[in-house]
Design an enzyme around this catalytic site. Structure first.
Site, mmCIF file in Angstrom:
data_model
loop_
_atom_site.group_PDB
_atom_site.id
_atom_site.type_symbol
_atom_site.label_atom_id
_atom_site.label_comp_id
_atom_site.label_asym_id
_atom_site.label_seq_id
_atom_site.Cartn_x
_atom_site.Cartn_y
_atom_site.Cartn_z
ATOM 1 N N THR A 12 -6.014 4.263 7.120
ATOM 2 C CA THR A 12 -5.932 5.728 7.189
ATOM 3 C C THR A 12 -5.611 6.360 5.835
ATOM 4 O OG1 THR A 12 -3.633 5.427 7.830
ATOM 5 C CG2 THR A 12 -5.210 5.799 9.611
ATOM 6 N N ARG A 40 2.801 5.346 12.516
ATOM 7 C CA ARG A 40 2.509 6.783 12.381
ATOM 8 C C ARG A 40 1.091 7.114 12.841
ATOM 9 N NH1 ARG A 40 5.629 5.698 7.726
ATOM 10 N NH2 ARG A 40 3.808 4.877 6.667
ATOM 11 N N ARG A 100 -0.634 -9.430 -8.649
ATOM 12 C CA ARG A 100 -1.625 -9.363 -9.732
ATOM 13 C C ARG A 100 -1.322 -10.273 -10.907
ATOM 14 N NH1 ARG A 100 -1.882 -2.928 -9.783
ATOM 15 N NH2 ARG A 100 -3.311 -2.582 -8.035
ATOM 16 N N CYS A 129 -6.210 0.672 -10.826
ATOM 17 C CA CYS A 129 -7.435 1.475 -10.981
ATOM 18 C C CYS A 129 -7.757 1.799 -12.449
ATOM 19 C CB CYS A 129 -7.326 2.752 -10.159
ATOM 20 S SG CYS A 129 -5.748 3.590 -10.326
ATOM 21 N N ARG A 235 -0.638 12.175 -15.699
ATOM 22 C CA ARG A 235 -1.198 12.722 -14.450
ATOM 23 C C ARG A 235 -1.780 14.103 -14.753
ATOM 24 N NH1 ARG A 235 -2.065 9.508 -10.204
ATOM 25 N NH2 ARG A 235 0.076 8.780 -10.205
ATOM 26 N N HIS A 242 -10.272 9.155 -12.560
ATOM 27 C CA HIS A 242 -9.431 9.019 -13.744
ATOM 28 C C HIS A 242 -10.333 9.071 -14.984
ATOM 29 C CE1 HIS A 242 -6.261 8.024 -11.098
ATOM 30 N NE2 HIS A 242 -6.035 6.765 -11.401
HETATM 31 P P1 A2P Z 1 -0.243 5.440 7.929
HETATM 32 O O1 A2P Z 1 -1.312 6.492 7.726
HETATM 33 O O2 A2P Z 1 -0.146 4.997 9.358
HETATM 34 O O3 A2P Z 1 1.069 5.832 7.327
HETATM 35 P P2 A2P Z 1 -2.044 6.364 0.942
HETATM 36 O O4 A2P Z 1 -2.092 5.404 -0.210
HETATM 37 O O5 A2P Z 1 -3.193 7.315 0.968
HETATM 38 O O6 A2P Z 1 -0.696 7.061 1.033
HETATM 39 O O7 A2P Z 1 -2.169 5.462 2.283
HETATM 40 C C1 A2P Z 1 -1.295 4.413 2.594
HETATM 41 C C2 A2P Z 1 -1.865 3.585 3.748
HETATM 42 O O8 A2P Z 1 -0.990 2.500 4.018
HETATM 43 C C3 A2P Z 1 -1.986 4.369 5.056
HETATM 44 O O9 A2P Z 1 -3.094 3.902 5.770
HETATM 45 C C4 A2P Z 1 -0.684 3.999 5.765
HETATM 46 O O10 A2P Z 1 -0.760 4.106 7.161
HETATM 47 C C5 A2P Z 1 -0.575 2.534 5.382
HETATM 48 N N1 A2P Z 1 0.779 2.037 5.517
HETATM 49 C C6 A2P Z 1 1.897 2.457 4.869
HETATM 50 N N2 A2P Z 1 2.978 1.748 5.267
HETATM 51 C C7 A2P Z 1 2.550 0.871 6.206
HETATM 52 C C8 A2P Z 1 3.182 -0.144 7.008
HETATM 53 N N3 A2P Z 1 4.482 -0.386 6.920
HETATM 54 N N4 A2P Z 1 2.407 -0.862 7.850
HETATM 55 C C9 A2P Z 1 1.087 -0.627 7.948
HETATM 56 N N5 A2P Z 1 0.414 0.308 7.204
HETATM 57 C C10 A2P Z 1 1.146 1.046 6.355
#
Ligand code: A2P
Length: 331
Positions: A12, A40, A100, A129, A235, A242
């Site tokens: 997501t 979430r 890495r 990146c 930034r 970038h």
């Molecule tokens: P979620 O949307 O359920 O919070 P970004 O880099 O755009 O912030 O996205 C981070 C991604 O990593 C999202 O898909 C987020 O899911 C997922 N994520 C963050 N913490 C966890 C966790 N503890 N377990 C599984 N997925 C996670």
């Protein structure tokens, strides 16, 4: 190519969404695609190749029957789950910084060092990146004229910090136009109408962790452990892509015309160097595109046998999702 069962961890998120878009556009043969995220996202669905798929909560059983898992949910999630995935027989392509610099883990940009994939032990790291964009340009220069030193300043988009960061840039811009106060939550400063030399955390020597990643990962990918790399990471209020201003010292002279010819035929690069026609690489023209554009190629006024140039590329695509999927196609 044989059909694979693939999982995206962090489906997501900003990179997760691009992973789905790149998987769909490259027509990678899939037996199944599993979308994993945190609690979430319970109940959410995403559409892939016309099919609505559920977002599942990442857990100990998530990797059963999965051939390749692409992790993009941050280093702590990778540290907790990558070894479990490998134990379940899954190949992990990890987009976080967790592994890495581990000597046992290949750090791969397919156009540059795909041979490093040989003999991997289940985990393959996708570089930072900014590093991916940079080494695409440095590698052909090194092969042709020997790389001796690099000075780079980055101009990094909001999306490099994730989806919430992109939204914060938009709401900051709206507040700025309405002359309203704005309190940043994701970034350390307001990004709208601003730039700040602060990406990742500061360390005792005054450099940031992002600046260290650029140096250390560039050295590992190019196989040049002593290469001097001085980075300043900044930034900028750009949504995607970038950009980087780069100066290099080479072992042998290389004229800009020869460098242009070299870049024009280098895989992953797009030569865009007609400044008299106002044509040079820019985030707006490179967003959602695969190649990294390179231009403003000129003789360095500081370095002997030196060149200066400018590049711009979509760090969610080549800088993250596309590079990870190219690796998945090779393993
Ligand atoms: P979620 O949307 O359920 O919070 P970004 O880099 O755009 O912030 O996205 C981070 C991604 O990593 C999202 O898909 C987020 O899911 C997922 N994520 C963050 N913490 C966890 C966790 N503890 N377990 C599984 N997925 C996670």
């Amino acid at each position: 190519m044989t059909e694979r069962s693939v999982a995206i961890v962090g489906a997501t998120g900003a990179v997760g969404q691009d992973l789905m878009a790149v998987l769909a556009s490259r027509k990678v043969p899939l037996r199944s695609l599993r979308l994993l995220a945190s609690t979430r996202s319970v109940g959410e669905r995403r559409t892939f190749r016309g099919e609505s798929l559920p977002v599942e909560v990442l857990g100990p059983e998530s990797f059963r029957g999965v051939d390749v898992a692409i992790f993009s949910a941050g280093a702590s999630v990778s540290r907790e789950y990558a070894a479990r995935a490998v134990a379940a027989g899954t190949i992990v392509i990890d987009n976080s910084s967790a592994f890495r610099l581990d000597p046992k883990v290949p750090l791969v940009v397919p156009e540059v060092n795909s041979a490093a994939l040989n003999g991997h032990c289940g985990i393959i790291s996708n570089p930072n990146c900014s590093t991916i964009l940079l080494v695409l340009a440095l590698s052909p220069l090194h092969i042709e004229a020997g790389l001796e030193a690099v000075v780079v300043s980055t101009y990094q988009a909001a999306s490099g910090a994730g989806q919430l960061a992109m939204l914060e840039l938009r709401s900051g811009m709206r507040a700025m136009l309405a002359d309203e106060p704005f309190e940043p939550k994701v970034f350390p400063q307001q990004l709208a109408g601003n730039v700040f030399p602060h990406v990742d955390v500061f360390q005792a020597d005054g450099y940031t962790r992002e600046e260290d990643k650029l140096r250390d990962e560039t050295r590992k990918i190019l196989g040049l452990p002593q290469l001097p790399v001085e980075a300043t990471c900044v930034r900028v209020p750009v949504e995607r892509c970038h950009s980087e201003s780069v100066s290099v010292r080479l072992s042998r002279p290389l004229l800009p015309a020869a460098a242009r010819a070299l870049f024009a035929s280098a895989p992953g690069l797009l030569l865009c160097d007609e400044p008299q026609q106002n044509r040079y690489p820019m985030p707006l023209t490179m967003a959602f595109r695969d190649p990294v554009a390179i231009g403003r190629i000129r003789v360095s006024r500081v370095f002997e046998n030196g060149l200066a140039f400018w590049l711009s590329g979509d760090q969610l695509r080549k800088g993250a999702a596309l590079n990870a999927i190219q690796i998945a196609e090779l393993v």
